[in-house]
Write a protein that holds these residues in place. Structure first.
Motif, PDB file in Angstrom:
ATOM      1  N   LYS A 175       0.842  -1.169  -0.104  1.00  0.00           N
ATOM      2  CA  LYS A 175       0.051   0.116   0.046  1.00  0.00           C
ATOM      3  C   LYS A 175       0.821   0.989  -0.159  1.00  0.00           C
ATOM      4  O   LYS A 175       0.359   2.302  -0.824  1.00  0.00           O
ATOM      5  CB  LYS A 175      -0.760  -0.087   1.343  1.00  0.00           C
ATOM      6  N   THR A 176       1.897   0.937   0.750  1.00  0.00           N
ATOM      7  CA  THR A 176       3.012   2.427   0.669  1.00  0.00           C
ATOM      8  C   THR A 176       3.347   2.589  -0.425  1.00  0.00           C
ATOM      9  O   THR A 176       3.711   3.912  -0.952  1.00  0.00           O
ATOM     10  CB  THR A 176       3.990   2.063   1.964  1.00  0.00           C
ATOM     11  N   ILE A 177       3.904   1.576  -1.186  1.00  0.00           N
ATOM     12  CA  ILE A 177       4.687   1.676  -2.547  1.00  0.00           C
ATOM     13  C   ILE A 177       3.533   2.169  -3.654  1.00  0.00           C
ATOM     14  O   ILE A 177       3.714   3.275  -4.350  1.00  0.00           O
ATOM     15  CB  ILE A 177       5.097   0.312  -2.737  1.00  0.00           C
ATOM     16  N   LEU A 178       2.334   1.647  -3.472  1.00  0.00           N
ATOM     17  CA  LEU A 178       1.513   2.308  -4.525  1.00  0.00           C
ATOM     18  C   LEU A 178       1.084   3.787  -4.265  1.00  0.00           C
ATOM     19  O   LEU A 178       0.897   4.373  -5.412  1.00  0.00           O
ATOM     20  CB  LEU A 178       0.281   1.240  -4.303  1.00  0.00           C
TER      21      LEU A 178
ATOM     22  N   TRP B 132      16.064  -5.830  -6.048  1.00  0.00           N
ATOM     23  CA  TRP B 132      15.457  -4.851  -6.513  1.00  0.00           C
ATOM     24  C   TRP B 132      15.484  -3.403  -5.862  1.00  0.00           C
ATOM     25  O   TRP B 132      15.475  -2.170  -6.247  1.00  0.00           O
ATOM     26  CB  TRP B 132      14.092  -4.905  -6.923  1.00  0.00           C
ATOM     27  N   SER B 133      15.535  -3.388  -4.484  1.00  0.00           N
ATOM     28  CA  SER B 133      15.838  -2.281  -3.399  1.00  0.00           C
ATOM     29  C   SER B 133      17.240  -1.833  -3.908  1.00  0.00           C
ATOM     30  O   SER B 133      17.499  -0.455  -3.791  1.00  0.00           O
ATOM     31  CB  SER B 133      15.633  -2.674  -2.184  1.00  0.00           C
ATOM     32  N   PHE B 134      18.039  -2.556  -4.136  1.00  0.00           N
ATOM     33  CA  PHE B 134      19.686  -2.097  -4.182  1.00  0.00           C
ATOM     34  C   PHE B 134      19.627  -1.486  -5.715  1.00  0.00           C
ATOM     35  O   PHE B 134      20.275  -0.482  -5.902  1.00  0.00           O
ATOM     36  CB  PHE B 134      20.413  -3.488  -4.246  1.00  0.00           C
ATOM     37  N   ILE B 135      19.013  -2.059  -6.649  1.00  0.00           N
ATOM     38  CA  ILE B 135      18.541  -1.168  -7.985  1.00  0.00           C
ATOM     39  C   ILE B 135      18.206   0.091  -7.889  1.00  0.00           C
ATOM     40  O   ILE B 135      18.451   1.056  -8.531  1.00  0.00           O
ATOM     41  CB  ILE B 135      17.921  -2.229  -8.923  1.00  0.00           C
ATOM     42  N   VAL B 136      17.360   0.161  -7.067  1.00  0.00           N
ATOM     43  CA  VAL B 136      16.410   1.471  -6.730  1.00  0.00           C
ATOM     44  C   VAL B 136      17.457   2.557  -6.438  1.00  0.00           C
ATOM     45  O   VAL B 136      17.559   3.636  -6.850  1.00  0.00           O
ATOM     46  CB  VAL B 136      15.364   1.256  -5.864  1.00  0.00           C
ATOM     47  N   ALA B 137      18.323   2.105  -5.111  1.00  0.00           N
ATOM     48  CA  ALA B 137      19.600   2.892  -4.642  1.00  0.00           C
ATOM     49  C   ALA B 137      20.447   3.237  -5.740  1.00  0.00           C
ATOM     50  O   ALA B 137      20.870   4.494  -5.987  1.00  0.00           O
ATOM     51  CB  ALA B 137      20.097   2.193  -3.584  1.00  0.00           C
ATOM     52  N   LEU B 138      20.905   2.286  -6.833  1.00  0.00           N
ATOM     53  CA  LEU B 138      21.646   2.703  -7.757  1.00  0.00           C
ATOM     54  C   LEU B 138      20.839   3.881  -8.809  1.00  0.00           C
ATOM     55  O   LEU B 138      21.583   4.939  -9.256  1.00  0.00           O
ATOM     56  CB  LEU B 138      22.021   1.545  -8.686  1.00  0.00           C
ATOM     57  N   MET B 139      19.620   3.618  -8.900  1.00  0.00           N
ATOM     58  CA  MET B 139      19.078   4.552  -9.706  1.00  0.00           C
ATOM     59  C   MET B 139      18.844   6.018  -9.167  1.00  0.00           C
ATOM     60  O   MET B 139      18.754   6.795  -9.778  1.00  0.00           O
ATOM     61  CB  MET B 139      17.302   3.931 -10.076  1.00  0.00           C
TER      62      MET B 139
ATOM     63  N   ASP C  49      11.937   8.675  -8.832  1.00  0.00           N
ATOM     64  CA  ASP C  49      11.129   8.088  -7.857  1.00  0.00           C
ATOM     65  C   ASP C  49      10.069   7.294  -8.294  1.00  0.00           C
ATOM     66  O   ASP C  49       9.703   5.968  -7.753  1.00  0.00           O
ATOM     67  CB  ASP C  49      10.686   8.817  -6.867  1.00  0.00           C
ATOM     68  N   ALA C  50       9.178   7.705  -9.227  1.00  0.00           N
ATOM     69  CA  ALA C  50       8.078   7.023  -9.905  1.00  0.00           C
ATOM     70  C   ALA C  50       8.813   5.536 -10.529  1.00  0.00           C
ATOM     71  O   ALA C  50       8.054   4.531 -10.142  1.00  0.00           O
ATOM     72  CB  ALA C  50       7.431   7.485 -10.789  1.00  0.00           C
ATOM     73  N   GLY C  51       9.847   5.656 -11.182  1.00  0.00           N
ATOM     74  CA  GLY C  51      10.184   4.344 -11.702  1.00  0.00           C
ATOM     75  C   GLY C  51      10.701   3.543 -10.606  1.00  0.00           C
ATOM     76  O   GLY C  51      10.620   2.309 -10.934  1.00  0.00           O
ATOM     77  N   ASN C  52      11.271   4.053  -9.683  1.00  0.00           N
ATOM     78  CA  ASN C  52      11.774   3.296  -8.563  1.00  0.00           C
ATOM     79  C   ASN C  52      10.581   2.308  -7.819  1.00  0.00           C
ATOM     80  O   ASN C  52      10.971   1.306  -7.470  1.00  0.00           O
ATOM     81  CB  ASN C  52      12.354   4.122  -7.529  1.00  0.00           C
ATOM     82  N   GLN C  53       9.591   2.945  -7.775  1.00  0.00           N
ATOM     83  CA  GLN C  53       8.451   2.305  -7.185  1.00  0.00           C
ATOM     84  C   GLN C  53       8.073   1.075  -7.989  1.00  0.00           C
ATOM     85  O   GLN C  53       7.306   0.311  -7.558  1.00  0.00           O
ATOM     86  CB  GLN C  53       7.236   3.347  -6.856  1.00  0.00           C
TER      87      GLN C  53
END
Length: 302
Positions: free
Chosen positions: A9-12, A80-87, A47-51
């Motif tokens: 829910k938080t991510i959405l 995938w969380s690590f990929i988000v950090a790289l992004m 951020d939107a892409g990260n979510q």
């Protein structure tokens, strides 16, 4: 599952907020020519892409165990969380710094700055709502811990990422608002360019902090220290256990693996020991429902 549903829910919610904010910021950046606004548009788009990546991670982490992955795919969310950090580091931070440096070398006056200010104020309210939703979920698990300690010790990588993003977004918006206001007052576009650089540096720092925490989970972390202490206290209080030799734990996304090595109080027959262990395991699972895999080894020494 309730924690997982809350994280989803938080991510959405964050995805919806950042999509709307990114569109508003991009339009304002085009109209005003603001480097700080452009940096913020990049930030919200990233951020939107990260979510979306986090949603993919949550989905893949729920795949059932297989012969190749007998303990399941829970760690997918860490990857995938690590990929988000790289992004966040590359797309958000470095691109914003580059835009700021470009504006410093080629300054351009702002046009319609009040449009930019209006968009930033709207974005601050939207990001504040997203951060509030994230904190509601965080507060369900952090107990009385300070936020910084929760950030360092939490095993919920998706919440770590969302919290870091939302906090960086609010600080970044404040920097952009200050930069555009300073440019409006002084007429010097240098402040706008410096605002873009500051936002980029902020995103790089947040990405490093988030990446460090998620890296630890990828390598393999046990349960939080307070949870481990509760497990030890529970096991040492069981009358069937004479001495606890070892307790090993490993987080696998939402699931936890636990291995126990202990001397039983009344060894008895093999069947009796098995029944005693089963009884202890049942009580342990009831006390710690997040435990999916539980291995119990009876022994007489470590």
């Amino acid at each position: 599952m309730s924690d997982s549903s809350g994280s989803l829910k938080t991510i959405l919610f964050a995805l919806g907020a950042n999509t709307a904010i990114a569109a508003a910021k991009a339009a304002a950046a085009v109209v005003t020519g603001s480097g700080a606004m452009f940096a913020e548009a990049i930030h919200s788009t990233a951020d939107a892409g990260n979510q979306i990546l986090l949603l993919l991670g949550v989905s893949r982490s729920r795949k059932p165990p297989s012969a190749d992955a007998p303990l399941g795919y829970g760690k997918e969310i860490y990857f995938w969380s690590f990929i988000v950090a790289l992004m966040l580091f590359s797309v958000g931070g470095l691109v914003s710094i580059n835009e700021g440096l470009h504006k410093l070398q080629n300054p351009e006056p702002l046009s319609h700055p009040f449009i930019a200010i209006g968009v930033l104020v709207f974005a601050m309210f939207a990001e504040g709502a997203a951060l509030r939703t994230c904190l509601q979920q965080v507060n369900k698990t952090r107990g009385s811990q300070p936020l910084w300690r929760w950030f360092r010790e939490s095993r919920q990588s998706e919440l770590i990422v969302i919290f870091g993003e939302d906090l960086a977004a609010l600080v970044g918006l404040s920097l952009a608002l200050a930069a555009i206001t300073a440019t409006l007052i002084t007429g010097d576009p240098m402040y706008d360019a410096l605002g873009s650089c500051a936002i980029g540096v902020l995103l790089v720092l947040v990405a490093i902090l988030v990446g460090r925490e998620v890296k630890e989970l990828l390598v393999g972390q046990g349960v939080e220290p307070r949870v481990r202490a509760a497990m030890l206290q529970f096991l040492e209080a069981q009358p069937e256990i004479n001495e606890l030799f070892n307790l090993l734990t490993l987080h696998m996304g939402d699931d936890v693996m636990v291995a126990i090595k202990a001397e039983m109080s009344d060894p008895g027959s093999a069947v009796g020991v098995a029944r005693t262990i089963n009884a202890v395991e049942a009580r342990f699972r009831e006390a710690f429902p997040e435990v999916t895999w539980l291995f119990f080894e009876p022994d007489i020494k470590d």
